[in-house]
Write a protein that holds these residues in place. Structure first.
Motif, PDB file in Angstrom:
ATOM      1  N   LEU A  27       0.825  -1.207   0.000  1.00  0.00           N
ATOM      2  CA  LEU A  27       0.000   0.000   0.000  1.00  0.00           C
ATOM      3  C   LEU A  27       0.862   1.261   0.000  1.00  0.00           C
ATOM      4  N   PHE A  28       2.023   1.181   0.633  1.00  0.00           N
ATOM      5  CA  PHE A  28       2.928   2.339   0.650  1.00  0.00           C
ATOM      6  C   PHE A  28       3.410   2.658  -0.764  1.00  0.00           C
ATOM      7  N   VAL A  29       3.718   1.606  -1.522  1.00  0.00           N
ATOM      8  CA  VAL A  29       4.146   1.801  -2.918  1.00  0.00           C
ATOM      9  C   VAL A  29       2.998   2.383  -3.741  1.00  0.00           C
ATOM     10  N   ILE A  30       1.789   1.853  -3.523  1.00  0.00           N
ATOM     11  CA  ILE A  30       0.620   2.398  -4.219  1.00  0.00           C
ATOM     12  C   ILE A  30       0.408   3.861  -3.830  1.00  0.00           C
ATOM     13  N   GLY A  31       0.594   4.165  -2.533  1.00  0.00           N
ATOM     14  CA  GLY A  31       0.453   5.540  -2.064  1.00  0.00           C
ATOM     15  C   GLY A  31       1.459   6.474  -2.711  1.00  0.00           C
ATOM     16  N   LEU A  32       2.692   6.018  -2.867  1.00  0.00           N
ATOM     17  CA  LEU A  32       3.712   6.826  -3.539  1.00  0.00           C
ATOM     18  C   LEU A  32       3.294   7.118  -4.974  1.00  0.00           C
ATOM     19  N   VAL A 171       0.479   6.715 -19.619  1.00  0.00           N
ATOM     20  CA  VAL A 171       1.589   6.045 -18.927  1.00  0.00           C
ATOM     21  C   VAL A 171       1.225   5.782 -17.462  1.00  0.00           C
ATOM     22  N   LEU A 172       0.673   6.793 -16.784  1.00  0.00           N
ATOM     23  CA  LEU A 172       0.306   6.646 -15.378  1.00  0.00           C
ATOM     24  C   LEU A 172      -0.785   5.596 -15.196  1.00  0.00           C
ATOM     25  N   ILE A 173      -1.782   5.592 -16.065  1.00  0.00           N
ATOM     26  CA  ILE A 173      -2.850   4.598 -15.964  1.00  0.00           C
ATOM     27  C   ILE A 173      -2.299   3.188 -16.185  1.00  0.00           C
ATOM     28  N   GLY A 174      -1.406   3.053 -17.160  1.00  0.00           N
ATOM     29  CA  GLY A 174      -0.792   1.750 -17.420  1.00  0.00           C
ATOM     30  C   GLY A 174      -0.006   1.240 -16.228  1.00  0.00           C
ATOM     31  N   PHE A 175       0.825   2.103 -15.655  1.00  0.00           N
ATOM     32  CA  PHE A 175       1.608   1.714 -14.481  1.00  0.00           C
ATOM     33  C   PHE A 175       0.695   1.385 -13.302  1.00  0.00           C
ATOM     34  N   ALA A 176      -0.386   2.157 -13.148  1.00  0.00           N
ATOM     35  CA  ALA A 176      -1.309   1.933 -12.026  1.00  0.00           C
ATOM     36  C   ALA A 176      -1.942   0.548 -12.117  1.00  0.00           C
ATOM     37  N   VAL A 177      -2.372   0.159 -13.316  1.00  0.00           N
ATOM     38  CA  VAL A 177      -2.988  -1.157 -13.512  1.00  0.00           C
ATOM     39  C   VAL A 177      -1.992  -2.273 -13.213  1.00  0.00           C
ATOM     40  N   ILE A 178      -0.777  -2.150 -13.762  1.00  0.00           N
ATOM     41  CA  ILE A 178       0.256  -3.166 -13.534  1.00  0.00           C
ATOM     42  C   ILE A 178       0.603  -3.264 -12.049  1.00  0.00           C
ATOM     43  N   LEU A 179       0.762  -2.111 -11.404  1.00  0.00           N
ATOM     44  CA  LEU A 179       1.122  -2.082  -9.984  1.00  0.00           C
ATOM     45  C   LEU A 179       0.035  -2.717  -9.124  1.00  0.00           C
ATOM     46  N   LEU A 180      -1.222  -2.412  -9.439  1.00  0.00           N
ATOM     47  CA  LEU A 180      -2.332  -2.957  -8.659  1.00  0.00           C
ATOM     48  C   LEU A 180      -2.395  -4.479  -8.795  1.00  0.00           C
ATOM     49  N   ILE A 181      -2.165  -4.982 -10.007  1.00  0.00           N
ATOM     50  CA  ILE A 181      -2.166  -6.432 -10.221  1.00  0.00           C
ATOM     51  C   ILE A 181      -1.062  -7.098  -9.405  1.00  0.00           C
ATOM     52  N   ILE A 182       0.140  -6.514  -9.439  1.00  0.00           N
ATOM     53  CA  ILE A 182       1.277  -7.067  -8.691  1.00  0.00           C
ATOM     54  C   ILE A 182       0.990  -7.061  -7.200  1.00  0.00           C
ATOM     55  N   VAL A 183       0.421  -5.961  -6.711  1.00  0.00           N
ATOM     56  CA  VAL A 183       0.122  -5.838  -5.283  1.00  0.00           C
ATOM     57  C   VAL A 183      -0.908  -6.879  -4.851  1.00  0.00           C
ATOM     58  N   VAL A 184      -1.957  -7.061  -5.637  1.00  0.00           N
ATOM     59  CA  VAL A 184      -2.999  -8.039  -5.300  1.00  0.00           C
ATOM     60  C   VAL A 184      -2.417  -9.445  -5.255  1.00  0.00           C
TER      61      VAL A 184
END
Length: 296
Positions: A27-32, A171-184
């Motif tokens: 969540l900290f990484v997502i928050g950043l 770019v931000l939306i793409g990274f957000a989707v990838i990051l959320l998948i990795i976090v889950v």
């Protein structure tokens, strides 16, 4: 003879420290990333707020004509607002000449014999009218007004801003989707491993006739609480990081939106609880369906 005591396991208990820490880091990484998105959006909005259009008037324009032009402009929906104030300003040719002389140190009136500059209005455009097509229409409309000589704005700058904003958004939306998948996936695997020690207790509860809902409830409640706790800790970590960054980076605080930061913190809390609940639900369902041989 020395007796050995084994700590009794409680339904729903598991090594939660590692789970909370794992969810906190995720969540900290997502928050950043969320902070990066908020600051980028704020900076983009500030850049857009400062897109200006210069309106140069005819040299022989009367004072009444000038006032009428200002009234007409003030009624247009494409004029930007800041703190409920119309972003329109007037610069006379005398003021423009004074500013030019102060900036360059050269008095052009000495060799030209007159002031070649014109009275001008500067307006800032509302974000809804900042596309290339709409700005072209704004320019055409203003130039058709009586007393207006020319309308000027930096077309290449407007085009560049919109192109870059679109690219950054994708770019931000793409990274957000990838990051959320990795976090889950990371949190899901962490909780699954944490619940591994409870698999035989779950089977024992099944054997004595406990219903699936009764078995799941304590796990789901605790995992939701642990996820929310990780979200709170992640928010506190981001708050401390922001305070440190503000003390080191000049004018960074001017980009800060406290309302959006509160929404980000609340999102992290809810996201932690939801992911914790969902991952635990999946893991418990898996262990409920395993045979005794598979449990070993």
């Amino acid at each position: 003879m020395e007796k050995k005591y084994r700590k009794k396991k409680t339904l729903g208990s598991y090594p939660y420290v590692s789970v909370v820490f794992s969810i906190f880091l995720s969540l900290f990484v997502i928050g950043l990333f969320g902070l990066l998105f908020l600051y980028t959006s704020k900076l983009t909005a500030i850049i857009k707020e400062n897109i200006e259009v210069q309106i140069y008037l005819n040299k022989n324009v009367s004072n009444n004509q000038r006032i009428q032009i200002q009234k007409t402009l003030s009624a247009k929906e494409y004029i930007g607002l800041k703190n409920e104030e119309l972003q329109i300003s007037f610069v006379s040719k005398e003021e423009a000449a004074t500013t030019f002389i102060e900036d360059t140190g050269e008095d052009f009136t000495n060799f030209l014999g007159e002031n070649p500059l014109r009275d001008a209005y500067t307006i800032k455009i509302h974000p809804d009218h900042q596309s290339e097509e709409k700005l072209a229409l704004v320019k055409e409309e203003i130039e058709s007004m009586s007393g207006v000589f020319e309308v000027v704005y930096v077309e290449s700058l407007v085009k560049s801003i919109h192109q870059n904003v679109t690219k950054i958004g994708f770019v931000l939306i793409g990274f957000a989707v990838i990051l959320l998948i990795i976090v889950v996936i990371l949190i899901n695997n962490t909780i699954k491993l944490a619940l591994f020690s409870q698999r035989f207790l779950i089977r024992s509860m099944q054997l004595v006739g406990a219903k699936p809902g009764f078995i799941k409830r304590p796990f789901l409640v605790r995992s939701s609480i642990h996820g929310a706790l990780a979200g709170i800790v992640a928010s506190m970590g981001l708050f401390l990081l922001l305070n440190f960054a503000n003390s080191k980076i000049e004018d960074l605080a001017s980009l800060q939106d406290n309302k959006m930061l509160f929404i980000l913190s609340l999102t992290l809390l809810l996201l932690g609880a939801i992911i914790g609940f969902g991952s635990t639900y999946r893991a418990i369902n898996k262990y409920l369906k395993l045979s005794l041989d598979q449990l070993y």
